[in-house]
Design an enzyme around this catalytic site. Sequence first.
Site: not given
Ligand code: IVH
Length: 674
Positions: A36, A38-39, A115, A117, A119, A175, A225, A316, A413, A428
Amino acid sequence: MTVPASARKRARELHAQLHEHNYRYYVLDDPVISDAQYDELLRELQALERHYPELLSTDSPTQRIGAAPLKAFGEVRHEQRMLSLDNAFSDEELADFDRRVRELLEADTVDYAAEPKLDGLAVSLLYRDGVLVRAATRGDGSTGEDVTQNVRTIASVPLKLSGNRIPGTLEVRGEVYLSHQGFAALNAQQQAAGQKIFVNPRNAAAGSLRQLDPAITAQRPLEIYCYGVGLVDGGKLAGTHTGILEQLRGWRLRVYQDVRCVTGLEGCTAYYRDYEQRREQLPFDIDGVVFKVDRLDQQDVLGFVARAPRWAIARKFPAQQRETVVLGIDVQVGRTGALTPVARLEPVFVGGVTVTNATLHNQDEIDRKDVRVGDTVIVRRAGDVIPEVVKVNTGLRKQGARRFHMPDRCPVCGSHVERVEGEAVTRCSGGLYCAAQRKEGIKHFASRKAMDIEGLGDKLVEQLVDAQLVRDVGDLYALSVEQLAGLERMAEKSATNLVDALEKSRDTTLERFIYALGIREVGEATAQILAQQFGNFEALMAADTDTLQSIHDVGPVVAQRIVDFFAEQHNLDVIRKLTAGKSQGGAGLHWPAVKKSAHAPLAGKTFVITGTLSMPRDELKKRLQAAGARVAGSVSKKTDYVVVGDDPGSKYDKAVELGVEVLDEAGCLQLLGE
Ligand code: IVH
């Protein structure tokens, strides 16, 4: 109306306070005032801006939402390519990566930034003098879509950076994603409104970011992030990746809190294990962790391959698996004539989507796994990878489960199929006589990353080929509105739109055209390299395998495929149909001349810089890289040029010793054409 100094001052205060509270709430997750309160501040600023429109600026906290809907997204050419990552699916593959890195760096052990990754989907944020001026999706890595209006609505993206020594130009990469909570809330909202339910957070995030109406995006709880930078100009960044992320954090960008600098393979493995365990408890989806060589000088030595840096890898998580039943095995014929057996499955939800088909690759794979129709199988799907059958649960095999055999004739075909000794693929032999191959080739030609012919979808291509209106891609451009409107389920309006889209696609680029031809093994990245290296299409057509192989990143197989392609008369006929001018009955496809120099005049060349220059060393490095050169940290036989400033170090001696060409700053700028 002149703005009284007191109003100006109050607006500045409110800006600062609102940015601060926004940052505390969305980035630090540590608010100090109520919603509130903030608003109330926001409303006060809105009132001031209404009263004195002169106070309005694009970085005002009131200006996140409110832009008008777009008709279409504009295109953005990335200042620096947005790369992708190589994957490691096992501990061995990760160990291989670390070994390669150590060998190339001649180092015993290497520090990595670790870091999660995320999705979601990659975006690039461009800040000029600390103000967000543009945001783009990754697209094909070179060109993305301008999603500035939408990204501005993401509360954790600062419209304005604050802090010290912010570079004049700063491209930040990150991302955009939806948390589990945000995803659930969005779907609840969609359901209540009778709208589409999203299958997973990633699709929902992508769909939300690609809304033409930013008012819709604004209602989606997207987050970001940041994990790296692209182009940086007019400022200095730290010498390590973790240092740079720390700087970004200091400028109020949202960086994940647990990015760690780990040592060697051991450190990487420990981080991976940690996240493997904690994955389920995280508030968002991750599909692995990323390791990046932390020192930038080492990154430079390692450089890139076509699509991905050699200095980074995504470890992965194992793909998700589920059991289901094989209802049947179909055979699909691809663009290159390859016959692929595909299992038709009892629908099963795995890896975030419902899977109804899974590739069985080829006959050998089917035999090896002994997959039969009626079997209960384990299906695996990882990220955006095509689902596959991992193995059969033979304990559940029923009597009468049928074995599969590749047909000896193409199911489309009727031509004979061939299997080359020692190869797994059955093909083919019908070539362009085979409608499947033609259809797939045309679909590829029309696809977004190729000629980008809007409205020419898969179904329509099939109709056009079946109706014998189109035999090859050269026929597309001769289609008339009347012909198209005569097709089933095709209204006059869509027919006109398609003819317009075809017309628009005539104006293309050399790299798109090369990619669109569908030469085997020539993907987007290779097409781009070929366009840059040859500069014109005739030179590419005339190239022999030696010339092709002299290009960095083109190996013997790719070179041979290209030569084979241009040796086929029917390919040459189609190319002539496409490129001949309209007055000669051709489609008149054309593209701007590729200025080799503007793109990568120094591609494949390796530079080392030593000594003090008149400009910051980083600056020269960036310029060289922009011209396609690699800038390495140490001199070796592979170095092409050493750029020497005042008081050069031992690198100069090494250059002389190895007979590497030495340049001064002026000579280097001359090479750069400056
Ligand atoms: S670095 C030069 N760091 O993964 C390297 N990518 O498979 C560029 N992603 O297109 C990517 N978390 O969308 C990097 N900590 C992270 C990430 C990350 C997610 C995604 C990003 C990228 C894809 C590559």
